[in-house]
Design an enzyme around this catalytic site. Structure first.
Site, short mmCIF file in Angstrom:
data_model
loop_
_atom_site.label_atom_id
_atom_site.label_comp_id
_atom_site.label_asym_id
_atom_site.label_seq_id
_atom_site.Cartn_x
_atom_site.Cartn_y
_atom_site.Cartn_z
N HIS A 146 0.84 -1.21 0.00
CA HIS A 146 0.00 0.00 0.00
C HIS A 146 0.88 1.26 0.00
O HIS A 146 1.93 1.28 0.64
CB HIS A 146 -0.92 0.00 1.22
CG HIS A 146 -1.97 1.07 1.14
ND1 HIS A 146 -1.70 2.36 1.48
CD2 HIS A 146 -3.25 1.04 0.71
CE1 HIS A 146 -2.79 3.09 1.28
NE2 HIS A 146 -3.74 2.30 0.81
N GLU A 203 -3.70 1.83 -7.40
CA GLU A 203 -4.09 2.97 -6.58
C GLU A 203 -3.11 4.12 -6.82
O GLU A 203 -2.03 4.16 -6.20
CB GLU A 203 -4.03 2.60 -5.09
CG GLU A 203 -4.98 1.52 -4.68
CD GLU A 203 -5.32 1.63 -3.20
OE1 GLU A 203 -6.50 1.82 -2.89
OE2 GLU A 203 -4.41 1.56 -2.37
P1 PGA Z 1 -9.24 6.38 -0.18
O1 PGA Z 1 -8.10 5.31 0.16
O2 PGA Z 1 -10.45 5.59 -0.65
O3 PGA Z 1 -9.48 7.11 1.10
O4 PGA Z 1 -8.72 7.26 -1.26
C1 PGA Z 1 -7.91 4.18 -0.64
C2 PGA Z 1 -6.78 3.34 -0.08
O5 PGA Z 1 -5.83 3.91 0.46
O6 PGA Z 1 -6.81 2.10 -0.16
#
Ligand code: PGA
Length: 239
Positions: free
Chosen positions: A88, A157
Site C-alpha cells: 500500500h 491505486e
Molecule cells: P481512499 O483510500 O479511498 O481514502 O482514497 C484508498 C486506499 O488507500 O486504499
C-alpha cells in the site's frame, strides 16, 4: 466483483464490531455473492466465523520472533486470518517500506498461501510524465512479485488519488488496467477516492474487477451501498 474496505488506523474494536454486524447482515439478507474483504486495525481482530473475509493491512514476514512492535504469522493464525494487504502506498511512502522489503513480505505470505491484495500506483509527478513513465514505475513496483501467484488480487491505486477526492478519468483507469491485464490474470481492483457516487461507474469499466475503498468505506451504510452497486453489475468473477 471484489470490494475491499481498508480502515487504516481508524475505528475502535467496538466500532468495528458494530460495522461488521451491519455489513454481514447486508451480505446475508441480500444474498451477495461478490467477494467482500474488510481490513480492520489489528486491535479489532476477532476469532468469529464471518460471511465476509477479514484481512490485515500489514504483518511481519516471520513465524514469530524478536521484531518489536510487529505482528507476525503466529498472531494472525490465532484469528484465522489468511488475507493480507501488501505494498500500500502509505506503507511505501509514510512507513518507508522498500521494494525489497515488500517483495520479501510478498514471498513469505505467498508461501503461507495467503490471499494477497498487492497495491501499485504512481505519484502525480510520474503521472505527469505520461503513460510510458507511469508503466515503468509500476513495473518497478512489481519487481520480485510473482504476478502468477494464484491468490493474488492486484490493486491499482494512484498515490495522488488516495484520500484526496481526486480520481483519474475512466479512460486513464482503463489504460492502466489494460496494461496490467497483459501482465497478470489476477483480478484487478481500482483504489483511490472511490465513493458511492463513482463506485458503480468505476466497477463497470473494462478490466476492473472491483474496488479498494479507504475513507468512504468507513461508513457501513456507504460500503453496503457500493456492494449493492456491484451486485447490480452482476459480473461476479469471485476469488
Ligand atoms: P481512499 O483510500 O479511498 O481514502 O482514497 C484508498 C486506499 O488507500 O486504499
Amino acid at each position: 466483483m471484489i470490494l475491499c474496505a481498508n480502515f487504516k488506523a481508524n475505528k475502535t474494536r467496538q466500532e468495528t464490531r458494530a460495522y461488521m454486524a451491519v455489513v454481514e447482515s447486508f451480505v446475508s439478507v441480500n444474498e451477495i455473492e461478490d467477494t467482500i474483504i474488510v481490513f480492520p486495525p489489528f486491535t479489532a481482530l476477532e476469532h468469529i466465523p464471518r460471511n465476509v473475509l477479514i484481512g490485515v493491512q500489514n504483518a511481519y514476514p516471520a513465524q514469530n520472533g524478536a521484531y518489536t512492535g510487529e505482528i507476525a504469522l503466529e498472531q494472525l493464525e490465532e484469528f484465522d486470518v489468511k488475507t493480507i494487504l501488501i505494498g500500500h502506498s502509505e506503507r511505501r511512502h509514510i512507513l518507508g517500506e522498500t521494494q525489497e522489503q515488500i517483495a520479501a513480505k510478498f514471498r513469505f505470505f505467498a508461501e503461507q498461501d495467503f490471499a494477497i491484495v498487492y497495491c501499485v500506483g504512481e505519484p502525480l509527478a510520474v503521472r505527469e510524465q505520461g503513460d510510458e513513465a507511469l508503466m515503468r514505475y509500476i513495473d518497478a513496483q512489481c519487481e520480485g512479485i510473482d504476478l502468477g501467484y494464484p491468490d493474488l488480487i492486484l490493486a491499482y491505486e494512484p498515490v495522488w488519488a488516495i484520500g484526496t477526492g481526486l480520481t483519474p478519468t475512466n479512460e486513464q483507469i482503463e489504460v492502466v488496467h489494460a496494461a496490467l491485464r497483459f501482465k497478470t490474470t489476477a483480478p484487478l481492483l481500482y483504489g483511490g477516492s472511490v465513493k458511492v457516487d463513482n463506485a458503480g461507474e468505476i466497477m463497470a469499466l473494462q478490466n476492473v474487477d472491483g474496488v479498494l475503498v479507504g475513507s468512504a468505506s468507513l461508513s457501513a451504510h456507504d460500503f453496503c451501498e457500493m456492494i449493492a452497486q456491484a451486485a447490480e453489475l452482476n459480473t461476479d468473477i469471485g476469488v
